[in-house]
Design an enzyme around this catalytic site. Structure first.
Site, PDB file in Angstrom:
ATOM      1  CG  ASP A  37     -34.861   3.949   4.169  1.00 44.50           C
ATOM      2  OD1 ASP A  37     -34.502   4.261   5.307  1.00 44.50           O
ATOM      3  OD2 ASP A  37     -35.808   3.185   3.926  1.00 44.50           O
ATOM      4  CE  LYS A  59     -33.559   0.278   8.098  1.00 43.92           C
ATOM      5  NZ  LYS A  59     -34.539  -0.571   8.724  1.00 43.92           N
ATOM      6  CG  MET A 173     -33.293  -6.853   0.782  1.00 43.27           C
ATOM      7  SD  MET A 173     -33.786  -6.600   2.489  1.00 43.27           S
ATOM      8  CE  MET A 173     -35.563  -6.734   2.357  1.00 43.27           C
TER       9      MET A 173
HETATM   10  N1  SAH Z   1     -39.708  -1.058  -0.014  1.00 43.39           N
HETATM   11  C1  SAH Z   1     -38.866  -1.408  -1.135  1.00 43.39           C
HETATM   12  C2  SAH Z   1     -38.032  -2.638  -0.877  1.00 43.39           C
HETATM   13  C3  SAH Z   1     -37.026  -2.485   0.229  1.00 43.39           C
HETATM   14  S1  SAH Z   1     -36.041  -3.912   0.421  1.00 43.39           S
HETATM   15  C4  SAH Z   1     -39.722  -1.576  -2.395  1.00 43.39           C
HETATM   16  O1  SAH Z   1     -40.956  -1.616  -2.289  1.00 43.39           O
HETATM   17  O2  SAH Z   1     -39.155  -1.658  -3.488  1.00 43.39           O
HETATM   18  C5  SAH Z   1     -34.616  -3.474  -0.516  1.00 43.39           C
HETATM   19  C6  SAH Z   1     -34.519  -4.354  -1.731  1.00 43.39           C
HETATM   20  O3  SAH Z   1     -35.406  -3.894  -2.736  1.00 43.39           O
HETATM   21  C7  SAH Z   1     -33.158  -4.355  -2.409  1.00 43.39           C
HETATM   22  O4  SAH Z   1     -32.264  -5.238  -1.761  1.00 43.39           O
HETATM   23  C8  SAH Z   1     -33.523  -4.846  -3.787  1.00 43.39           C
HETATM   24  O5  SAH Z   1     -33.738  -6.235  -3.798  1.00 43.39           O
HETATM   25  C9  SAH Z   1     -34.865  -4.156  -4.000  1.00 43.39           C
HETATM   26  N2  SAH Z   1     -34.719  -2.870  -4.712  1.00 43.39           N
HETATM   27  C10 SAH Z   1     -34.973  -1.647  -4.243  1.00 43.39           C
HETATM   28  N3  SAH Z   1     -34.763  -0.720  -5.203  1.00 43.39           N
HETATM   29  C11 SAH Z   1     -34.371  -1.390  -6.304  1.00 43.39           C
HETATM   30  C12 SAH Z   1     -34.011  -0.996  -7.630  1.00 43.39           C
HETATM   31  N4  SAH Z   1     -34.023   0.284  -8.011  1.00 43.39           N
HETATM   32  N5  SAH Z   1     -33.665  -1.967  -8.496  1.00 43.39           N
HETATM   33  C13 SAH Z   1     -33.666  -3.265  -8.142  1.00 43.39           C
HETATM   34  N6  SAH Z   1     -34.009  -3.696  -6.911  1.00 43.39           N
HETATM   35  C14 SAH Z   1     -34.346  -2.767  -6.004  1.00 43.39           C
END
Ligand code: SAH
Length: 259
Positions: A37, A59, A173
């Site tokens: 991803d 995505k 998100m």
């Molecule tokens: N599976 C992922 C989440 C995917 S949804 C998890 O468990 O973290 C994607 C969202 O995750 C982004 O829009 C943001 O809100 C958050 N996100 C992912 N990586 C991030 C990071 N390094 N710092 C802050 N928010 C993050």
């Protein structure tokens, strides 16, 4: 480590390669193909050996990317061709990661599928602000919620259920929907001065942290955040590390807007 013809959904964590589990690293090294991803950190991708085929299926909202059905098909086809498939996902695959669609696609095709969990963004964000997501007596509940609305649809969340002063809310998100999140929670009874922390690029060198309050969240999200993934944390627990009292923080936010 990976039976040929098997798919592993692997959590890549929030970005810092040192937050990858040892199992995830072993799986990455044992793969013949890795589908990844956009949110998988560059440092994590560097751990993929040169002989492993690396396929971006990223995505990020608004940018060109493969749709979910195409991704499902690609991983299934690779497994049926006898590859050792790693599907590398940001954070934890089981949290807002479309893991069910991919597992269902594998199972429907008779492809064995397994999951390696990862550190989710909310955990990295809490570490980033030096706070706990739960707090004895003040935050007894932790809610993970996504504020991403499907294209053309308005955000339809159970604001009354989410506006719990004894809970911490981790909003994934949520950047675009920050105004709706703020208005929805306040309309449902959460005080406007409820502490909020915004953490962008959590765990990466580019991490940035911004403390504000719920009524100022829309302005803060617009002015304090850049283009990276960001997590919004709401609740009393996230205030613990805040260096300034509310009015100074509010003044700082308003000052940035008027600059
Ligand atoms: N599976 C992922 C989440 C995917 S949804 C998890 O468990 O973290 C994607 C969202 O995750 C982004 O829009 C943001 O809100 C958050 N996100 C992912 N990586 C991030 C990071 N390094 N710092 C802050 N928010 C993050």
């Amino acid at each position: 480590m990976i039976e040929p013809g098997t798919v592993w959904l692997v959590g890549a964590g929030p970005g810092d390669p040192d937050l990858l589990t040892r199992k995830a690293e072993k799986l990455i090294r044992a793969a013949s193909v890795v589908f990844y991803d956009a949110l998988v950190g560059p440092g994590v991708l560097e751990l993929v050996p040169a002989h492993v085929r690396l396929v971006p299926v990223g995505k990020r909202s608004g940018r060109h990317s493969k749709d979910q059905k195409t991704i499902d098909r690609l991983i299934v086809e690779a497994a049926l061709a006898g590859e050792c498939v790693v599907r590398l996902k940001g954070g934890d695959p089981a949290i807002f990661g479309r893991a069910t669609e991919e597992m269902d696609a594998c199972r429907a095709a008779g492809v064995p599928v397994r999951v390696c969990p990862g550190v989710t963004a909310a955990s990295a964000a809490a570490a980033g602000i030096g706070a706990s997501l739960t707090l004895r007596g003040l935050a007894r509940k932790l809610t993970f919620v996504t504020a991403h609305a499907r294209a053309g649809e308005t955000l339809d969340l159970d604001w009354a259920g989410l506006a719990d002063p004894q809970a911490t809310l981790a909003v994934y998100m949520g950047k675009a929907a920050a105004p709706e999140v703020s208005a929805g929670l306040i309309a449902a009874g959460l005080p406007g001065d409820t502490p909020v922390a915004l953490v962008e690029n959590a765990s990466l060198d580019s991490q940035s942290v911004f403390h504000t309050r719920l009524d100022l969240l829309p302005i803060a999200a617009r002015t304090a955040l850049g283009g990276g993934p960001a997590l919004i944390l709401v609740g009393q627990a996230v205030e613990t590390s805040r260096p300034q009292p509310h009015p100074a923080t509010a003044a700082a936010v308003l000052h940035r807007v008027s600059d």
